[in-house]
Motif scaffolding. Structure first.
Motif, short mmCIF file in Angstrom:
data_model
loop_
_atom_site.label_atom_id
_atom_site.label_comp_id
_atom_site.label_asym_id
_atom_site.label_seq_id
_atom_site.Cartn_x
_atom_site.Cartn_y
_atom_site.Cartn_z
N PRO A 87 0.83 -1.21 0.00
CA PRO A 87 0.00 0.00 0.00
C PRO A 87 0.86 1.26 0.00
N PRO A 88 0.31 2.38 -0.42
CA PRO A 88 -1.09 2.57 -0.80
C PRO A 88 -1.35 2.19 -2.25
N ILE A 89 -2.51 1.62 -2.47
CA ILE A 89 -3.00 1.28 -3.80
C ILE A 89 -4.40 1.85 -3.92
N LEU A 90 -4.66 2.56 -4.98
CA LEU A 90 -6.01 3.05 -5.27
C LEU A 90 -6.48 2.40 -6.55
N VAL A 91 -7.76 2.10 -6.62
CA VAL A 91 -8.33 1.52 -7.84
C VAL A 91 -9.53 2.34 -8.28
N VAL A 124 -11.00 -1.17 -13.21
CA VAL A 124 -10.55 -0.81 -14.56
C VAL A 124 -9.27 0.01 -14.55
N ALA A 125 -8.77 0.39 -13.37
CA ALA A 125 -7.54 1.16 -13.29
C ALA A 125 -6.97 1.05 -11.88
N MET A 126 -5.64 1.24 -11.77
CA MET A 126 -5.01 1.22 -10.46
C MET A 126 -3.77 2.09 -10.46
N ILE A 127 -3.41 2.55 -9.25
CA ILE A 127 -2.18 3.31 -9.05
C ILE A 127 -1.59 2.85 -7.73
N GLN A 128 -0.26 2.74 -7.67
CA GLN A 128 0.41 2.26 -6.47
C GLN A 128 1.63 3.13 -6.23
N ALA A 129 1.96 3.35 -4.96
CA ALA A 129 3.12 4.17 -4.61
C ALA A 129 3.87 3.56 -3.44
N HIS A 130 5.16 3.82 -3.39
CA HIS A 130 5.99 3.53 -2.22
C HIS A 130 6.18 4.85 -1.49
N PRO A 165 11.17 12.71 2.35
CA PRO A 165 10.10 13.66 2.05
C PRO A 165 9.35 13.35 0.76
N TYR A 166 9.70 12.27 0.04
CA TYR A 166 9.00 12.01 -1.22
C TYR A 166 8.56 10.56 -1.33
N ALA A 167 7.65 10.33 -2.29
CA ALA A 167 7.15 8.99 -2.60
C ALA A 167 7.47 8.69 -4.07
N VAL A 168 7.37 7.42 -4.42
CA VAL A 168 7.57 6.99 -5.80
C VAL A 168 6.30 6.30 -6.27
N ILE A 169 5.69 6.84 -7.30
CA ILE A 169 4.55 6.15 -7.92
C ILE A 169 5.14 5.11 -8.86
N THR A 170 4.89 3.85 -8.53
CA THR A 170 5.52 2.77 -9.29
C THR A 170 4.64 2.22 -10.40
N GLU A 171 3.34 2.29 -10.22
CA GLU A 171 2.42 1.76 -11.23
C GLU A 171 1.24 2.70 -11.36
N CYS A 172 0.83 2.93 -12.58
CA CYS A 172 -0.42 3.63 -12.87
C CYS A 172 -0.90 3.07 -14.20
N VAL A 173 -1.99 2.36 -14.16
CA VAL A 173 -2.43 1.67 -15.37
C VAL A 173 -3.95 1.72 -15.47
N VAL A 174 -4.42 1.88 -16.70
CA VAL A 174 -5.85 1.88 -17.00
C VAL A 174 -6.08 0.81 -18.07
N ALA A 175 -7.06 -0.05 -17.85
CA ALA A 175 -7.39 -1.09 -18.83
C ALA A 175 -7.69 -0.44 -20.18
N VAL A 235 -4.32 9.78 -10.37
CA VAL A 235 -3.13 10.54 -10.00
C VAL A 235 -3.51 11.65 -9.02
N GLN A 236 -4.60 12.34 -9.28
CA GLN A 236 -5.03 13.41 -8.37
C GLN A 236 -5.36 12.87 -6.98
N HIS A 237 -6.07 11.75 -6.92
CA HIS A 237 -6.41 11.17 -5.62
C HIS A 237 -5.17 10.65 -4.89
N MET A 238 -4.24 10.05 -5.63
CA MET A 238 -3.01 9.57 -5.00
C MET A 238 -2.21 10.75 -4.45
N GLU A 239 -2.14 11.83 -5.21
CA GLU A 239 -1.41 13.00 -4.73
C GLU A 239 -2.04 13.54 -3.44
N THR A 240 -3.35 13.59 -3.38
CA THR A 240 -4.05 14.03 -2.16
C THR A 240 -3.72 13.10 -0.99
#
Length: 109
Positions: free
Chosen positions: A20-24, A33-39, A43-53, A66-71
């Motif tokens: 986590p965190p993972i948002l779908v 139909v889509a997901m985003i994952q971050a480490h 002071p920073y995070a790495v978004i490792t996956e962002c994919v939409v079917a 991306v907007q929700h993950m940033e929030t």
């Protein structure tokens, strides 16, 4: 399956466990139909996956994720985030450009 179907899997990496965190994003019927994952780090995070079917691309799912993950990351105290985008991934580059997120091309030596 979305990572495989969209050609975003990296040979040799195992994709059976995500941290986590993972948002779908889901359809009204509950299909993912889509997901985003971050480490998350500080002071920073790495978004490792962002994919939409593929059938759901170009409908705003990626931008909203991306907007929700940033929030979410900001609520966790993260000050910035980074991601890597393949040179041929014009869709992802378009998303980050439309969100006014700076990205820099890095060549391979």
């Amino acid at each position: 399956a979305m990572l495989l179907d969209t050609g975003q899997m990296v040979d040799g990496l195992k994709y059976d466990t995500f941290s986590p965190p993972i948002l779908v994003a889901e359809t009204e019927r509950g299909a993912v139909v889509a997901m985003i994952q971050a480490h998350v780090g500080h002071p920073y995070a790495v978004i490792t996956e962002c994919v939409v079917a593929r059938p759901y691309q170009h409908r705003g799912y990626g931008i909203r994720l991306v907007q929700h993950m940033e929030t979410l990351l900001r609520s966790l105290g993260v000050q910035a985030w980074i991601t890597l985008v393949g040179e041929s991934n014009d869709t992802a580059r378009d998303i980050y450009t439309r969100l006014s997120i700076f990205f820099e091309r890095q060549g391979r030596s």
